[in-house]
Design an enzyme around this catalytic site. Structure first.
Site, PDB file in Angstrom:
ATOM      1  N   ASN A  95      34.540  37.676  48.328  1.00 38.43           N
ATOM      2  CA  ASN A  95      33.441  38.619  48.104  1.00 38.43           C
ATOM      3  C   ASN A  95      32.691  38.756  49.433  1.00 38.43           C
ATOM      4  O   ASN A  95      31.906  37.880  49.803  1.00 38.43           O
ATOM      5  CB  ASN A  95      32.530  38.053  47.007  1.00 38.43           C
ATOM      6  CG  ASN A  95      31.408  39.004  46.643  1.00 38.43           C
ATOM      7  OD1 ASN A  95      31.191  40.028  47.302  1.00 38.43           O
ATOM      8  ND2 ASN A  95      30.673  38.666  45.598  1.00 38.43           N
ATOM      9  N   GLU A 144      32.221  36.193  37.287  1.00 37.96           N
ATOM     10  CA  GLU A 144      32.924  37.327  37.872  1.00 37.96           C
ATOM     11  C   GLU A 144      34.139  36.879  38.685  1.00 37.96           C
ATOM     12  O   GLU A 144      35.164  37.550  38.708  1.00 37.96           O
ATOM     13  CB  GLU A 144      31.961  38.152  38.724  1.00 37.96           C
ATOM     14  CG  GLU A 144      30.889  38.804  37.857  1.00 37.96           C
ATOM     15  CD  GLU A 144      29.710  39.343  38.637  1.00 37.96           C
ATOM     16  OE1 GLU A 144      29.828  40.447  39.149  1.00 37.96           O
ATOM     17  OE2 GLU A 144      28.682  38.642  38.736  1.00 37.96           O
TER      18      GLU A 144
END
Ligand code: ADP
Length: 415
Positions: free
Chosen positions: A7, A396
């Site tokens: 990320n 997530e």
């Protein structure tokens, strides 16, 4: 499979290594074996945090000039004989890379394997998310540069889950040519989180996906609500950008757009300056004048600070408003699900949101609400409550890892 979940922000690289595979999904036996965060990427004093499961975390300050160097730093750590990550000795033990990509535009309705064409399409979406997509792309390019085509890379989009919204929900009531020409519409964000907690709910209550009718509330630094009907997102509070909808740590959420012109005429700087205020100096920070962190605001409110109390009331009222709107839109809901930092931790916010909704069939059990602790799924409504209320921790990264496995193995989607 060992999936490297990445990320990338403009100056940060966050990662997890998750051991997972198709046969592990049902039993939830997937495991995170390492994680880390490199902040201040681009500086001589970047902050490096690396942690293998069951080992002391490593913290250091080092020069890290770009995303490529950050990923190489992680590689070096992984391959260091002193680092003991279960099942991993070198990069050869990484089987796939899953990238979080914020904006998938209208093009991407599900996670995809990255190739040259996909990359070009993600580049095109950068125009819609200039703060996020370029950073996500840096991570993808860096991985390409380091690993070439050897390791499959998958993109998982924040917007994809909301691609099922009907036209009447995603269009803005502005001249239609703006949609046709510039693709101005609601896209919605936090899709991975809304999708993940809805999936967890479905597993908890044992329902098929098509029978899931819930309102999910992702309340973290960014906040959004999602109406999920028959297993699909039919509306969500964030819009073309993550500025719309609920009140957030530093973002205003919904405001009258005419305020922008008014402030501009008052000499508050350029339109960009004003949007900077709406993005970075508004929300809970702007109202309380104290902090964007809900913990600080709750503390100050308890000590009698009026603006902190007001900020809490405004935050809860905005969420209530959307619960009502979505219940009307869905003709009721089976459950309301709280998730993310505030949703999972704040007993007070959950109470303030649910208070006074008894006539809508929403009855919070105060004792159960107090018992809900981070990291655990819990039902917190009264037995008599028509609408169930749940706290479900989001994850997530896990969904990113599982999607990556599915895409690489060409298996059907979970959602
Ligand atoms: P992000 O949206 O960046 O993923 P999180 O979901 O972790 O972030 O949410 C972070 C926010 O959660 C913090 O700003 C803080 O306001 C809130 N938070 C965390 N713990 C608590 C707590 N115990 N009580 C109230 N709010 C909390």
């Amino acid at each position: 499979m060992n999936v490297f979940v990445l990320n990338c922000g403009s100056s940060s690289v966050k990662f997890q290594i998750i051991n997972t595979d198709l046969d592990m999904f049902e039993t939830d036996s997937d495991r995170r074996v390492a994680k880390g965060l490199i902040e201040r990427v681009g500086k001589d004093d970047a902050i490096v945090n690396l942690e293998a499961e069951g080992q002391e975390p490593i913290k250091s300050i080092e020069p890290i000039h770009d995303h490529r160097e950050a990923i190489l730093r992680i590689k070096k750590w992984m391959e260091d004989p002193n680092t003991k990550i279960e099942g991993i000795h070198s990069w050869d033990d990484i089987h796939a890379i899953g990238h979080r990509v914020v904006h998938g535009g209208e093009k991407f309705t599900k996670s995809v394997k990255i190739d040259k064409e996909v990359l070009a399409q993600i580049e095109e979406c950068a125009d819609l998310a200039p703060l996020h997509n370029p950073a996500n792309l840096k991570g993808i390019y860096a991985c390409y540069e380091i690993f070439g085509d050897k390791i499959p890379q998958v993109a998982v989009f924040d917007t994809a889950f909301h691609s099922t919204m009907p036209e009447e929900a995603y269009l803005y009531a502005i001249p239609m040519e703006f949609y046709e020409k510039y693709r101005i519409r609601r896209y919605g964000f936090h899709g991975t989180s809304h999708r993940y907690v809805a999936y967890r709910y479905r597993k908890l209550v044992g329902k098929p996906r098509e029978e899931v009718n819930v309102i999910t509330l992702h309340l973290g630094n960014g906040c959004s609500a999602c109406a999920i009907k028959n297993g699909q997102s039919i509306n969500t509070t964030m819009g073309m950008t993550p500025l719309e909808g609920l009140i957030m740590g530093t973002r205003s959420g919904d405001i009258d757009p005419a305020i922008v012109e008014y402030l501009y005429n008052k000499g508050l700087g350029s339109v960009t300056d004003i949007f900077n205020i709406l993005n970075k100096k508004s929300g809970m920070l702007g109202v309380s004048g104290l902090s964007n962190d809900m913990r600080d605001i709750e503390k100050a409110a308890a000590e009698g600070n009026h603006r902190a109390q007001l900020a809490l009331k405004m935050f809860a009222l905005r969420v209530k408003k959307y619960i009502g709107a979505y219940m009307a839109e869905m003709n009721g809901t089976d459950a309301i699900i709280f998730t993310a930092g505030i949703g999972e931790n704040s007993v007070l916010i959950r109470k303030m949101i649910c208070e006074g909704l008894e006539n809508l069939g929403i009855e919070l059990d105060d004792e159960l609400n107090k018992q809900a602790v981070r990291g655990k799924c819990m039902k917190i409504s009264k037995e008599t409550s028509k609408v169930a209320i749940y706290v479900i921790p989001t994850n997530e990264e896990l969904l990113l890892a599982r999607d990556t496995v599915r895409v690489v193995k060409d298996a059907p989607r979970m959602w």
